[in-house]
Design an enzyme around this catalytic site. Structure first.
Site, PDB file in Angstrom:
ATOM      1  N   LYS A 164       0.848  -1.199   0.000  1.00 26.07           N
ATOM      2  CA  LYS A 164       0.000   0.000   0.000  1.00 26.07           C
ATOM      3  C   LYS A 164       0.878   1.243   0.000  1.00 26.07           C
ATOM      4  CE  LYS A 164      -3.979   2.097   2.375  1.00 26.07           C
ATOM      5  NZ  LYS A 164      -4.914   2.035   3.518  1.00 26.07           N
ATOM      6  N   SER A 219      -9.846   2.368   2.502  1.00 23.67           N
ATOM      7  CA  SER A 219      -8.914   3.065   1.635  1.00 23.67           C
ATOM      8  C   SER A 219      -7.924   2.132   0.920  1.00 23.67           C
ATOM      9  CB  SER A 219      -8.108   4.069   2.474  1.00 23.67           C
ATOM     10  OG  SER A 219      -7.279   3.402   3.403  1.00 23.67           O
ATOM     11  N   SER A 246     -10.373   0.284   6.749  1.00 24.44           N
ATOM     12  CA  SER A 246      -9.703   0.354   5.452  1.00 24.44           C
ATOM     13  C   SER A 246      -9.035  -0.943   4.992  1.00 24.44           C
ATOM     14  CB  SER A 246      -8.645   1.463   5.463  1.00 24.44           C
ATOM     15  OG  SER A 246      -9.260   2.717   5.349  1.00 24.44           O
TER      16      SER A 246
END
Lengths: 498, 486
Positions: free
Chosen positions: A75, A156, A180
């Site tokens: 990420k 997210s 997320s």
């Protein structure tokens, strides 16, 4: 090489069915082939091949590491030395860290190969990956009822979920401040775990809300999550909020009997569920009863207050955490600045997206003199109540709590524009409580929605540092749900199939 | 009864002293704190507020704050907390300063100061909190650019906040001097004001006794006790003039200009910044074990007040002499080392004090030097007094020896030998000298015998002169008396 798990990949590497370099090339090609799905915002092909070569050398020497030669997606909020790290914000568009986050360093130490950085909502603020400066990404799936519509991967950690679901990497890191990891995992039909606050170091993770942020993996199954989490977690003196606890081998508990375990189902999480949700809960109950568990109906009365408290605490911390992106040092700097005030205002106005601005404004407001007690202090009080609610009314009598991860399945990108910010925030309604209370929670894919054949996830919430109980129960659910079969009923977009 | 009223006005002063904690590394990072390095060479990723960098508390700095708290009689809080003070400034990379707004490490406390009339006054301390320093903005290198030096960013500070207990600039200056002395004694701060180790913000207002306090002005960043006195004196006069002219004193921040001796408005407090303080989520509450506090307490060095009392009791010094000696730790250390080097420490202690406070201080003042800049070993002062004590030289000759010593840095024992200054203690030689004096001064002898006994001193002087000042005065006295009264 099709859709392999970590364990399958490792076995194939050891048996020399393919080399780590071949595997890495395969994934790099797939990333290139699926470029328009936008799962990766930075691909580090050279570095990946280099790591893979090293992995092959070790494999040839018959050495082993838990993630040796395993290609991962990272990420884009983990700072990776020498690899651009942007948190998918324009303000960090050209930022290349000179340091490695503890979590990614741990993964490298475990032999992992980084393919690149995955898309995400800007600064991890969002539930649909549509706030990314680099544009949205979408799942490789179709809604049965509307095949043309592109489907959000949640947020997210949308890029990580997309990458793993599309098999652009074996597994991925993600992070979870209000859901997320779990919401994207649920939308994508994957496993995602947010561990107890303090299990993984936050050193080198771009901060959103420091008291809530936790690292965790998104993987294809529960066993992979166990391997990934074990590798990511560590006590770290560089993070003062990291806890010095021993980290069990989560993989070793998989398959252990869960007979006699008590599973709590809080009634507040059932209110307003649609039929798919209710059906899934009933199925899960049955599986667990069959495995010898006792289902306990519990009530967590503070539940409705978690989301409002979250949307005070998280923006408050974010408004302060994001103050460092000021146009003075390593960030985007506006061309239009004659004085320092302009430099701040214009750099930040140009550098931050809408949602980030909204949260900075909210956070600044709730911390302002005269509002601090009414909002921030009250939210902290609610946080305390929620924590003690979990201890007294759940973990006093049950081992693990079971809920749905999200009230509904993934929505269309076009639908995002029709949602108000608050409607979007409601995505987090079942997940934020674990962040607010600092508890570990996992999403496990369990079923498909009747209308669209899109994945739905069950969430398990455990007591502090009791990830093992979650893994044990999750494994039983995974076996019982037999999601691998169900997965075949998800409609794929042809262009992304292997 | 307050004797400090000026025209019926009472002055109310409270001080915030920012003391740089003497540490090797910064409050939340491992960067060195050393002064005067090339710009931006003592900057870690954390200090530059790079993404994802986190603070790690310097426990040594915490110990220094605890030590200071104990030294000023404060309460060490077992739970304190770090908060963020949010504001934008280029030399504040993170956009917030980590400080202790709500739960400081030390609450309460006091120090006693000596007033001009010799009495003591107790000045209360409200609290001490820890915080980070900011970096430095440099605006005068290039016309269109400002430069930032982050070497100072994150250096640990203690802010020592007094109660508004001071009633004159004198008291305020004494407070800072005493505080500085305590900090030096315990080693918590180097207190080098030129290096900015100690900076003072002064809050000052005036009112008529028994009426509410007036609006206060805050004078920022005063970096010497002299400037503090000057700034307060100016501000007191200014406020009295303003009020007496019928104008109101606004609540404001002022700056002191040491060149003009004036204070001027920096910013009004009416539209004060909103710092949006909140607990720093990157740091856990600071929890102190009692054992840690006890350990620091037990290892605390002797404080100025205790040392002063000991000097008075053990060395029979006057309160004044003891106060002057302990007022500067280096002087007190020097003194005590000298005393310990003497052959008879207790007997010599008072004499050593006199030499240091008299001749040595006069020399240092004249040369504008510090006591630790002297080139001869500390023991030499003791040797000098030893020579007087064992009657090798007289007190008068000792002054000659001292003058030689500070010039040549030679051992007093060697000086006495080299210059042949040993005291004459041989009875026969003294007798011979007296005989000669009496023989050479028949007129005076006659006058003495006829009752003008005041001439005794004349004979002593003449004898001493004849012996080149080296005669043992006591022996001269005794023998002369014997011979004259025969």
């Amino acid at each position: 090489m099709k859709n392999l798990t970590i364990l399958e990949t490792k076995k194939a590497l050891i048996n020399k069915e393919f080399s780590a370099v071949e595997l890495t090339r395969h994934y790099l090609n797939r990333i290139e082939h699926c470029k328009d799905i936008n799962a990766f915002v930075t691909v580090c092909a050279d570095k990946a091949i280099e790591s893979a070569k090293k992995a092959d050398e070790l494999i040839n020497k018959k050495q082993d590491l838990p993630l040796l030669g395993i290609p991962l997606g990272i990420k884009d909020l983990y700072c990776t030395k020498g690899i651009r790290t942007t948190a998918c914000s324009k303000i960090l568009e050209n930022f290349i860290p000179e340091y490695e986050s503890t979590v990614t360093q741990n993964l490298l130490n475990n032999g992992a190969v980084f393919l690149g950085k995955t898309n995400m909502d800007e600064f991890a603020m969002g539930s649909s990956n549509t706030t990314s400066y680099f544009g949205p990404c979408f799942l490789p799936y179709c809604k049965k009822s509307n095949k043309a519509m592109k489907i959000v991967p949640g947020g997210s950690s949308g890029g990580s979920a997309t990458a793993v679901a599309t098999d652009l990497c074996v597994a991925a890191t993600a992070s979870d401040t209000g859901g997320s990891i779990r919401q994207p995992a649920a939308f994508a039909g994957l496993v995602g775990i947010k561990p107890t606050y303090g299990l993984c170091s936050r050193y080198g993770m771009v901060a959103f809300a420091s008291s809530l942020d936790q690292a965790g993996p998104i993987t294809k199954n529960v066993a992979d999550a166990a391997i990934m989490l074990k590798a990511m977690a560590s006590y770290d003196i560089k993070d003062s909020t990291s806890e010095n606890v021993s980290i069990p081998d989560y993989k070793s508990v998989l398959g252990q009997s869960i007979k006699g375990m008590k599973i709590g189902i809080p009634k507040e999480y059932l209110e307003g569920l649609n039929n798919d949700g209710l059906r899934l809960i009933e199925e899960a109950k049955k599986w667990l009863i069959d495995a010898g568990c006792t289902i306990v109906n519990i009530s967590l009365k503070t539940t409705p207050y978690a989301l409002p408290a979250y949307y005070i605490i998280a923006p408050a911390e974010a408004s302060s955490n994001l103050a460092r992106y000021d146009g003075v040092r390593y960030t985007h700097r506006s061309e239009q600045c004659d004085n320092i005030e302009d430099l701040y205002v214009n750099s930040r106005t140009e550098g931050f997206g809408e949602e980030v601005k909204r949260r900075i404004l909210t956070g600044t407001y709730v911390l302002s003199a005269g509002f601090f007690d009414a909002y921030y202090n009250k939210a902290l009080k609610i946080q305390k109540l929620i924590k003690s609610d979990f201890q007294q009314n759940a973990f006093n009598c049950v081992d693990v709590i079971l809920t749905l991860t999200t009230p509904s399945t993934a929505f269309g990108i076009e639908e995002v524009g029709q949602m108000s910010p608050v409607e979007m925030y409601l995505n987090d309604i079942f997940t934020v409580t674990a962040n607010i209370a600092g508890l570990p929670a996992m999403s496990i894919p369990c079923g498909l929605s009747s209308k669209d054949n899109l994945p739905l996830g069950i969430q398990l919430i455990g007591n502090r540092f009791d990830e093992s109980s979650i893994f044990k129960v999750a494994y039983v659910i995974e076996q019982s749900a037999n999601f691998e079969e169900l997965r075949k009923n998800i409609m794929w977009r042809k262009e992304y199939e292997q | 009864m307050n004797n400090n009223l000026i025209n019926g006005w009472e002055v109310i002063i409270g001080l915030e002293v920012h003391a740089q904690i003497a540490t090797k590394s910064k409050l939340f990072s491992a960067s060195p704190t050393e002064f005067g390095a090339e710009p931006n060479t003592h900057v870690s990723f954390y200090d530059a507020a790079m993404p994802g960098m986190l603070p790690v508390l310097n426990t040594y700095a915490v110990d220094q704050a605890i030590k200071t708290g104990i030294a000023i009689n404060g309460k060490v809080n077992k739970i304190s907390r770090f908060d963020r003070k949010n504001y934008f400034y280029p030399d504040l990379p993170s956009g917030y300063q980590i400080t202790q707004m709500f739960f400081p490490i030390i609450s309460g406390g006091y120090i006693d100061i000596l007033l001009e009339d010799g009495s003591n006054k107790r000045l209360r301390i409200h609290h001490i909190h820890m915080e980070q320093d900011a970096g430095k903005s440099v605006h005068d290198i290039a016309p269109h650019f400002s430069f930032i030096d982050l070497n100072r960013a994150g250096i640990p500070l203690m802010e020592i906040v007094s109660e508004p207990d001071m009633r004159s600039s004198y008291e305020a200056v004494q407070y800072v001097k005493s505080l500085r002395n305590i900090l030096k004694y315990i080693g918590a701060c180097d207190c080098n004001m030129e290096k900015g180790n100690l900076r003072v913000d002064a809050n000052i207002s005036i009112h008529k006794p028994d009426t509410p306090f007036g609006n206060r002005a805050e004078i920022k960043n005063i970096n010497s006790t002299k400037f503090l006195g000057d700034a307060l004196d100016y501000e007191i006069q200014r406020q009295i003039m303003e009020v007496e002219a019928g104008r109101k004193i606004p609540q404001e921040t002022r700056l002191f200009n040491s060149n003009t001796g004036e204070t001027r408005t920096m910013r009004s407090k009416e539209n004060a910044d909103d710092y949006r303080y909140f607990p720093d989520p990157d740091l856990k509450p600071l929890i102190l074990e009692q054992s840690r506090i006890d350990k620091i307490k037990n290892e605390l060095p002797e404080l100025p007040e205790a040392r002063k009392k000991r000097f008075i009791n053990d060395y029979k010094l006057t309160e004044f002499d003891a106060t002057v000696l302990v007022d500067d730790k280096t002087v007190a250390d020097y003194y005590e080392k000298a005393v310990n080097a003497a052959k008879t420490p207790t007997e010599s202690a008072k004499s050593i004090a006199n030499w240091i406070l008299g001749e040595l201080f006069a020399f240092l003042n004249k040369e504008n030097k510090n006591i630790n800049e002297l080139l001869f070993p500390i023991e030499y002062i003791a040797y000098l007094v030893d020579l007087i004590q064992d009657k090798t030289i007289s007190g008068k000759i000792a002054k000659t020896v001292f003058a030689d010593m500070i010039e040549t840095n030679n051992n007093p024992k060697d000086i006495v030998k080299k210059l042949g200054l040993e005291q004459i203690q041989d009875e026969n030689i003294i007798k011979q000298a007296i005989d000669e004096v009496l023989k050479n001064n028949p007129k005076q002898l006659e006058q003495y015998k006829s009752g003008k006994t005041a001439l005794f001193g004349f004979f002593v002087g003449q004898t001493m002169k004849l012996l080149q000042g080296k005669g043992n005065p006591e022996m001269i006295n005794n023998i002369l008396k014997e011979l004259l009264d025969k």
